[in-house]
Design a protein around this motif. Sequence first.
Motif, mmCIF file in Angstrom:
data_model
loop_
_atom_site.group_PDB
_atom_site.id
_atom_site.type_symbol
_atom_site.label_atom_id
_atom_site.label_comp_id
_atom_site.label_asym_id
_atom_site.label_seq_id
_atom_site.Cartn_x
_atom_site.Cartn_y
_atom_site.Cartn_z
ATOM 1 N N SER A 1 0.801 -1.225 0.000
ATOM 2 C CA SER A 1 0.000 0.000 0.000
ATOM 3 C C SER A 1 0.832 1.272 0.000
ATOM 4 C CB SER A 1 -0.943 0.006 1.212
ATOM 5 O OG SER A 1 -0.215 -0.015 2.425
ATOM 6 N N TYR A 2 2.113 1.190 0.359
ATOM 7 C CA TYR A 2 2.936 2.397 0.386
ATOM 8 C C TYR A 2 3.227 2.925 -1.021
ATOM 9 C CZ TYR A 2 7.029 -0.366 -0.984
ATOM 10 O OH TYR A 2 7.910 -1.150 -1.669
ATOM 11 N N HIS A 3 3.073 2.059 -2.016
ATOM 12 C CA HIS A 3 3.319 2.512 -3.392
ATOM 13 C C HIS A 3 2.196 2.129 -4.356
ATOM 14 C CE1 HIS A 3 4.303 -1.440 -5.176
ATOM 15 N NE2 HIS A 3 4.752 -1.735 -3.960
ATOM 16 N N HIS A 4 1.222 1.369 -3.878
ATOM 17 C CA HIS A 4 0.120 0.962 -4.755
ATOM 18 C C HIS A 4 -1.183 1.000 -3.969
ATOM 19 C CE1 HIS A 4 -2.395 -1.587 -7.372
ATOM 20 N NE2 HIS A 4 -1.572 -1.199 -8.332
ATOM 21 N N TYR A 5 -2.210 1.563 -4.579
ATOM 22 C CA TYR A 5 -3.492 1.736 -3.909
ATOM 23 C C TYR A 5 -4.101 0.394 -3.508
ATOM 24 C CZ TYR A 5 -4.291 1.563 -8.977
ATOM 25 O OH TYR A 5 -4.230 1.244 -10.311
ATOM 26 N N THR A 6 -4.838 0.406 -2.403
ATOM 27 C CA THR A 6 -5.411 -0.826 -1.858
ATOM 28 C C THR A 6 -6.693 -1.238 -2.572
ATOM 29 O OG1 THR A 6 -6.653 0.410 -0.181
ATOM 30 C CG2 THR A 6 -4.443 -0.335 0.406
ATOM 31 N N TYR A 7 -7.295 -0.318 -3.316
ATOM 32 C CA TYR A 7 -8.493 -0.636 -4.100
ATOM 33 C C TYR A 7 -8.495 0.253 -5.328
ATOM 34 C CZ TYR A 7 -12.816 -3.411 -3.878
ATOM 35 O OH TYR A 7 -13.783 -4.371 -4.075
ATOM 36 N N TYR A 8 -9.140 -0.213 -6.388
ATOM 37 C CA TYR A 8 -8.966 0.427 -7.694
ATOM 38 C C TYR A 8 -9.284 1.914 -7.728
ATOM 39 C CZ TYR A 8 -14.017 -0.697 -7.960
ATOM 40 O OH TYR A 8 -15.356 -0.823 -7.709
ATOM 41 N N HIS A 9 -10.244 2.386 -6.931
ATOM 42 C CA HIS A 9 -10.630 3.793 -7.014
ATOM 43 C C HIS A 9 -9.738 4.712 -6.186
ATOM 44 C CE1 HIS A 9 -12.267 2.673 -3.192
ATOM 45 N NE2 HIS A 9 -12.876 3.813 -2.990
ATOM 46 N N LEU A 10 -8.936 4.147 -5.308
ATOM 47 C CA LEU A 10 -8.105 4.973 -4.420
ATOM 48 C C LEU A 10 -6.830 5.466 -5.090
ATOM 49 C CD1 LEU A 10 -8.477 3.025 -1.046
ATOM 50 C CD2 LEU A 10 -9.679 5.099 -1.787
ATOM 51 N N GLY A 11 -6.564 5.025 -6.306
ATOM 52 C CA GLY A 11 -5.405 5.521 -7.030
ATOM 53 C C GLY A 11 -5.434 7.029 -7.184
ATOM 54 N N PHE A 12 -6.635 7.605 -7.214
ATOM 55 C CA PHE A 12 -6.804 9.055 -7.327
ATOM 56 C C PHE A 12 -6.024 9.801 -6.253
ATOM 57 C CE2 PHE A 12 -9.390 12.640 -5.621
ATOM 58 C CZ PHE A 12 -9.186 13.538 -6.651
#
Length: 337
Positions: free
Chosen positions: A119-130
Motif C-alpha cells: 500500500s505504500y506505493h500501490h493503492y489498496t483498491y482500484y478507485h483509491l489511485g486518485f
Amino acid sequence: MNQRILFFDLARCVAAIAVIAIHVLAPYRNELGTIPFNEWLTAVTINGFSRWAVPVFILITGALMLSDQRPFDAQYYLKRRLGKVLIPFIVWSLFYTYLSGWSAMGFNAEVSWEVLLNSYHHYTYYHLGFFYYFIPLYFVIPFLQIMVRKHGDRSVYAFTAVWLFTTLLFLLKIDGPWSHELWLYTGYLPLGYLLYKLVPLNKMTVGVSVLLGGLALLITVYMVVDVSVVAEEYTVGRWLSYKTLNTVLAASMVFMLCRYCGEGLSDKSNQVVGFISKHSLGIYLLHPIFLWPMKAFGWFQGHPAWVIPLWIVVSGTGALWLSWLVAKSPKTSWLLP
C-alpha cells in the motif's frame, strides 16, 4: 446561490457520475472477441467519453485554491486542507485492504495482507489511485498560489501553455523530464484557475471548448477501438490517460459547460445538485462497496447499454445514502470531508 456555488456543485455531480461509470464498465473492457462486438464497443465508448471525470475534480481544486486571496497559514493549511483529505484516505485504505480479501469464494486473509504490504506505493483498491496523485498536489498548491499572487495572470498563461505542450508530447510517447506524474497532474491546477478566472464566459468560448473537447472524445474512442481491433485485444496506448492533451481538452469542455449552465438550473434542480455535490467525495469513496457484488458474483450479464446505467444508479444511490448517513453524526462525519 451565486454562480460560483452552482457551477462547482454541477461540476462535482457530473464528475462523480462519470467516475462511477468508469468503474461499472470495467468488466467489459477486456472482453473483445468474447462478447458481441456492439456490446464491447458500447462499454469502450462510455469509457472513452468519461475519462475527464477525475481531471475535472482537480480543475475544481485549482480554481478554488489559486483564486483564494487569503494569506497563507501553514498550520491551517496542513490541518484543514491536507489533513482533511489525508486522514480519511488512510482510514478508507485500511477498510478497502480488508474488502480486497473478499471474493465470491469468501475471505482470503493472505490477499488482504499482500495488499497492505504494497500500500505504500500501490493503492489498496482500484478507485483509491486518485489519492496517490491528488494528495501530493497539496504540496504544490502553495507555490502556485505564490506564482499567481506575485507574477499575475501572465505566469498562469505561460505555465499552462508549457504544460499543455508537454501533455501532447506525453500522448505521442515523446518522454522526458516532463513525463513525471506530478508535473502532468500539477498543470490541471492553474488550468482550472485559468478557465474559471481568466477565460470569459460567452457562447464563443464555450463553443470553442465544446468543439475541441468533442473532437478529442471522438478521436480518443476511435483510436482505442482501432488499435484494439488491430491487436485483437483491448489496447489503449495513452489515449485513456488522465495526463494527455485529449483528456485535458475533454475535461476543459465539461468544466466550461458546467460553468455556462450553472445558472440555468431550476431551484429544485439546484437543491438536488447541491445535495449530491456535498456528498460527492463520499460517493467517490463509497460506491465500490455497492459495486462489489456485481464484480464478485458477475452480476453484469446483459447489454452494457442498460447494465451500466443500472449499476450507476444502484451504486451511486447507495453511496449517496451511506455518505449522508455517515455525515449525520459528528463521530463519523470526519471520515467523509
